[in-house]
Design an enzyme around this catalytic site. Structure first.
Site, mmCIF file in Angstrom:
data_model
loop_
_atom_site.group_PDB
_atom_site.id
_atom_site.type_symbol
_atom_site.label_atom_id
_atom_site.label_comp_id
_atom_site.label_asym_id
_atom_site.label_seq_id
_atom_site.Cartn_x
_atom_site.Cartn_y
_atom_site.Cartn_z
ATOM 1 C CE LYS A 21 20.399 21.180 -2.558
ATOM 2 N NZ LYS A 21 20.142 22.209 -1.557
ATOM 3 C CE LYS A 72 16.792 21.002 -4.407
ATOM 4 N NZ LYS A 72 17.247 21.877 -3.381
HETATM 5 C C1 PBG Z 1 19.072 25.436 -0.199
HETATM 6 C C2 PBG Z 1 18.173 24.901 -1.256
HETATM 7 C C3 PBG Z 1 18.246 25.035 -2.649
HETATM 8 C C4 PBG Z 1 17.088 24.452 -3.170
HETATM 9 C C5 PBG Z 1 16.373 23.949 -2.093
HETATM 10 N N1 PBG Z 1 17.059 24.225 -0.925
HETATM 11 C C6 PBG Z 1 19.229 25.723 -3.520
HETATM 12 C C7 PBG Z 1 20.616 25.256 -3.588
HETATM 13 O O1 PBG Z 1 21.006 24.228 -3.061
HETATM 14 O O2 PBG Z 1 21.386 26.006 -4.198
HETATM 15 C C8 PBG Z 1 16.704 24.412 -4.623
HETATM 16 C C9 PBG Z 1 15.240 24.301 -4.897
HETATM 17 C C10 PBG Z 1 14.830 24.611 -6.282
HETATM 18 O O3 PBG Z 1 15.644 24.852 -7.192
HETATM 19 O O4 PBG Z 1 13.609 24.602 -6.501
HETATM 20 N N2 PBG Z 1 20.287 24.807 -0.070
#
Ligand code: PBG
Length: 332
Positions: free
Chosen positions: A201, A254
């Site tokens: 991520k 992601k």
């Molecule tokens: C929570 C989380 C996020 C997303 C999924 N879980 C945001 C972040 O990390 O700031 C992003 C999902 C999206 O942009 O569709 N940590």
């Protein structure tokens, strides 16, 4: 043999030929629909999210309606994000027995037992500072305390499992979270609950619309001290392999669109199912371009989702899930 004996166009000449040699299939059953569930107001209309046409913050009752549609369309699962009524420094709403995700999971499992419910495990929607973990009290510059956060994440995951979540998905990017969550789930009687780890991520600009939707933008600083640097592919593989060692059942890359190289690399580096998260900003770009008449939405979305499958994703989390399922069901 080369041209003129070899002509690759021979196998492209008709729809039947192209269908015969098509390498990648996209099915509704591979798609996961994210849902934003709000605690307050507990009744009332869905609250649209400006940058994400077609996506809204829902009451639990409306989330059940959306989820029923997801089932009817043959989608794989829903992924729940909670928007709590109140936030605090520790993010205690994340593991509240009657928290919004816990209540929604219970409602969904009661109404739609056949639906897979995945829950996002993170503190950022529940902390008043918007970071994904608790802050260290003993340093001048605010900093997320990795080890103190682990127990809270595990508690959150267990509360989700207790509420009926079928899969828990930690998205916080703390070191050691998968092992801690696995141990606590096992100890609390949830040895059968799989962990879908947000492994690779990245600290991405593509999460912008999500943070508006979930009200989870950090109050200060950014997430670069815990999420991956978009420049680092090898480090993303290390993260993924560590999550595998710690007991993840599925791993995730992601965002998706700018990270196809890593979806492929992760696919080759592990035997686990791989998920790709087609995130909010990626959705917003397509919707904006389609609304302006610059892109054919249906063709663009199906091309994107198929390309993520080709890159190596088994499962795709996407806000386009319902539309894509409708289009796929029409085709077949
Ligand atoms: C929570 C989380 C996020 C997303 C999924 N879980 C945001 C972040 O990390 O700031 C992003 C999902 C999206 O942009 O569709 N940590």
């Amino acid at each position: 043999m080369a041209f003129p004996e070899t002509r690759l166009r021979r196998l492209r000449g008709s729809a039947a030929l192209r269908g015969l040699v098509r390498e990648t299939e996209l099915r509704a059953g591979q798609l996961v629909l994210p849902l934003f569930v709000r605690e307050e107001p507990a009744a009332g209309a869905p609250e649209p999210i400006a940058a994400m046409p077609g996506v809204a913050r829902l009451t639990i009752a409306d989330a059940v309606i959306e989820a029923r549609e997801a089932v009817e369309l043959g989608l794989a699962a829903v992924l729940l994000f909670g928007i709590p009524a109140a936030k605090d420094a520790a993010g205690s709403g994340a593991w509240a027995q009657d928290g919004v995700v816990q209540r929604c999971a219970r409602a969904l499992k009661a109404e739609l037992p056949q639906l897979l419910v995945i829950t996002d495990v993170c503190l950022c929607e529940y902390t008043d500072h918007g970071h994904c973990g608790v802050l260290r009290a003993d340093v001048e510059e605010p900093e997320v305390d990795n080890d103190a956060t682990l127990e809270l994440l595990a508690r959150t995951a267990v509360s989700h499992a207790r509420a009926g979540a079928d899969i828990v998905a930690p998205s916080d990017m703390m070191d050691g979270r998968v092992a801690t969550i696995r141990a606590e789930l096992d100890e609390e009687g949830f040895a059968q609950t799989p962990i879908l780890a947000y492994s690779a991520k990245f600290a991405s600009a593509f999460y912008g619309p999500f943070r508006e939707a979930a009200g989870s933008a950090p109050a200060f600083g950014d997430r670069r001290a815990y999420q991956l640097d978009p420049a680092n592919g090898r480090e993303a593989l290390r993260e993924t392999l560590l999550d595998v060692q710690e007991g993840a059942d599925m791993v995730m890359v992601k965002p998706a669109l700018a990270y196809g190289d890593l979806i492929g690399a992760v696919r080759r580096a592990t035997q686990l199912p791989v998920a790709a998260y087609n995130v909010s900003g990626e959705y917003a770009m397509v919707k904006a371009a389609a609304a302006a008449g610059y892109l054919d939405e249906r063709a663009t979305v199906l091309e994107i989702l198929t390309s993520l499958r080709r890159a190596g994703a088994d499962v795709i989390i996407t806000y386009h899930a319902k539309d894509a399922a409708r289009w796929l069901n029409e085709q077949s």
